[in-house]
Write a protein that holds these residues in place. Structure first.
Motif, PDB file in Angstrom:
ATOM      1  N   CYS A 104      -9.577  53.792  35.796  1.00  0.00           N
ATOM      2  CA  CYS A 104      -9.823  53.565  34.367  1.00  0.00           C
ATOM      3  C   CYS A 104      -9.190  54.660  33.529  1.00  0.00           C
ATOM      4  O   CYS A 104      -8.552  54.381  32.502  1.00  0.00           O
ATOM      5  N   GLU A 105      -9.345  55.898  33.950  1.00  0.00           N
ATOM      6  CA  GLU A 105      -8.768  57.015  33.199  1.00  0.00           C
ATOM      7  C   GLU A 105      -7.247  56.881  33.114  1.00  0.00           C
ATOM      8  O   GLU A 105      -6.663  57.003  32.031  1.00  0.00           O
ATOM      9  N   ASP A 106      -6.580  56.623  34.237  1.00  0.00           N
ATOM     10  CA  ASP A 106      -5.115  56.495  34.262  1.00  0.00           C
ATOM     11  C   ASP A 106      -4.643  55.301  33.431  1.00  0.00           C
ATOM     12  O   ASP A 106      -3.698  55.404  32.654  1.00  0.00           O
ATOM     13  N   PHE A 107      -5.295  54.153  33.617  1.00  0.00           N
ATOM     14  CA  PHE A 107      -4.909  52.940  32.910  1.00  0.00           C
ATOM     15  C   PHE A 107      -5.120  53.096  31.407  1.00  0.00           C
ATOM     16  O   PHE A 107      -4.219  52.817  30.603  1.00  0.00           O
ATOM     17  N   PHE A 108      -6.292  53.537  30.996  1.00  0.00           N
ATOM     18  CA  PHE A 108      -6.582  53.675  29.572  1.00  0.00           C
ATOM     19  C   PHE A 108      -5.644  54.698  28.919  1.00  0.00           C
ATOM     20  O   PHE A 108      -5.153  54.483  27.810  1.00  0.00           O
ATOM     21  N   ARG A 109      -5.386  55.803  29.604  1.00  0.00           N
ATOM     22  CA  ARG A 109      -4.479  56.825  29.063  1.00  0.00           C
ATOM     23  C   ARG A 109      -3.082  56.231  28.847  1.00  0.00           C
ATOM     24  O   ARG A 109      -2.454  56.460  27.812  1.00  0.00           O
ATOM     25  N   VAL A 111      -2.239  53.049  28.392  1.00  0.00           N
ATOM     26  CA  VAL A 111      -2.244  52.052  27.317  1.00  0.00           C
ATOM     27  C   VAL A 111      -2.286  52.741  25.950  1.00  0.00           C
ATOM     28  O   VAL A 111      -1.558  52.350  25.034  1.00  0.00           O
ATOM     29  N   VAL A 112      -3.083  53.785  25.810  1.00  0.00           N
ATOM     30  CA  VAL A 112      -3.139  54.529  24.551  1.00  0.00           C
ATOM     31  C   VAL A 112      -1.772  55.133  24.254  1.00  0.00           C
ATOM     32  O   VAL A 112      -1.260  55.044  23.132  1.00  0.00           O
ATOM     33  N   GLN A 113      -1.154  55.713  25.272  1.00  0.00           N
ATOM     34  CA  GLN A 113       0.143  56.367  25.119  1.00  0.00           C
ATOM     35  C   GLN A 113       1.249  55.382  24.741  1.00  0.00           C
ATOM     36  O   GLN A 113       2.033  55.644  23.831  1.00  0.00           O
ATOM     37  N   VAL A 114       1.299  54.239  25.403  1.00  0.00           N
ATOM     38  CA  VAL A 114       2.392  53.293  25.210  1.00  0.00           C
ATOM     39  C   VAL A 114       2.139  52.321  24.067  1.00  0.00           C
ATOM     40  O   VAL A 114       3.012  52.075  23.241  1.00  0.00           O
ATOM     41  N   ASP A 115       0.946  51.754  24.010  1.00  0.00           N
ATOM     42  CA  ASP A 115       0.659  50.705  23.031  1.00  0.00           C
ATOM     43  C   ASP A 115      -0.115  51.192  21.813  1.00  0.00           C
ATOM     44  O   ASP A 115      -0.345  50.423  20.881  1.00  0.00           O
ATOM     45  N   ARG A 116      -0.585  52.433  21.832  1.00  0.00           N
ATOM     46  CA  ARG A 116      -1.310  53.031  20.714  1.00  0.00           C
ATOM     47  C   ARG A 116      -2.632  52.339  20.401  1.00  0.00           C
ATOM     48  O   ARG A 116      -3.105  52.376  19.277  1.00  0.00           O
ATOM     49  N   LEU A 122     -10.578  50.289  24.411  1.00  0.00           N
ATOM     50  CA  LEU A 122     -10.348  50.179  25.851  1.00  0.00           C
ATOM     51  C   LEU A 122     -11.621  50.471  26.636  1.00  0.00           C
ATOM     52  O   LEU A 122     -11.910  49.802  27.630  1.00  0.00           O
ATOM     53  N   GLU A 123     -12.382  51.434  26.199  1.00  0.00           N
ATOM     54  CA  GLU A 123     -13.632  51.770  26.889  1.00  0.00           C
ATOM     55  C   GLU A 123     -14.602  50.595  26.887  1.00  0.00           C
ATOM     56  O   GLU A 123     -15.394  50.444  27.809  1.00  0.00           O
ATOM     57  N   SER A 124     -14.502  49.734  25.884  1.00  0.00           N
ATOM     58  CA  SER A 124     -15.382  48.570  25.848  1.00  0.00           C
ATOM     59  C   SER A 124     -15.054  47.579  26.970  1.00  0.00           C
ATOM     60  O   SER A 124     -15.863  46.717  27.281  1.00  0.00           O
ATOM     61  N   TRP A 125     -13.897  47.687  27.571  1.00  0.00           N
ATOM     62  CA  TRP A 125     -13.509  46.828  28.702  1.00  0.00           C
ATOM     63  C   TRP A 125     -14.115  47.300  30.018  1.00  0.00           C
ATOM     64  O   TRP A 125     -14.198  46.548  30.972  1.00  0.00           O
TER      65      TRP A 125
END
Length: 158
Positions: A104-109, A111-116, A122-125
């Motif tokens: 979750c940490e890697d994926f969310f980071r 997505v935030v970095q690439v898609d803003r 994301l945490e709600s997922w």
């Protein structure tokens, strides 16, 4: 079909895990994976973490349904699709809990970095609980956008 666990490790850091399942009666369903691991004891299998509240995916896997897992790296777009059959659904252990947290940490980071997207969204997922599914790998395909997309991957990985 054994494959190179290092390939999987490179792909999954910051990757989206999209799972398609089909029940033994032909009912399709789409879901997500929340961490993936390999084991030297089972070179032709992966252990995929599932959202414990995704009843349809769990039912399909518990009944030995067919699965297709696409691992798409959010940063690089390198993608691999694994097709096979669900072998077993089981409770998670402490290693799985750590794997889900790391995933979750890697994926969310990524997505935030690439898609803003906002981290809060994301945490709600994030699932509240997980189960593990062992999948016997029968074939793999390169799904990276480009001329080789859809090509079968030889034993060992792309």
């Amino acid at each position: 079909m054994p494959f190179d666990p290092e390939t999987l490790t490179r792909l999954q850091e910051g990757a989206s895990l999209v799972l398609g399942t089909v029940s033994t009666s032909g009912e399709p369903h789409a879901g997500r994976g929340w961490g993936i691991a390999t084991s030297p004891e089972q070179p032709d299998a992966i252990r995929l973490l599932l959202d414990a509240s995704d009843d349809v995916t769990i039912r399909h896997c518990d009944d030995g349904g067919r699965v297709a897992l696409t691992i798409g790296n959010v940063r690089t777009y390198k993608s691999l699709q694994i097709k096979g059959s669900a072998v077993e659904v089981s409770p998670i252990g402490p290693d799985d809990t750590a794997l889900a947290e790391r995933y979750c940490e890697d994926f969310f980071r990524a997505v935030v970095q690439v898609d803003r997207h906002s981290r809060a969204m994301l945490e709600s997922w994030r699932p509240r609980d997980f189960v593990a599914c062992t999948i016997r790998v029968e074939s793999m395909y390169d799904q990276t956008p480009g001329p080789r997309a859809g090509a079968a991957v030889a034993e060992g990985g792309p």
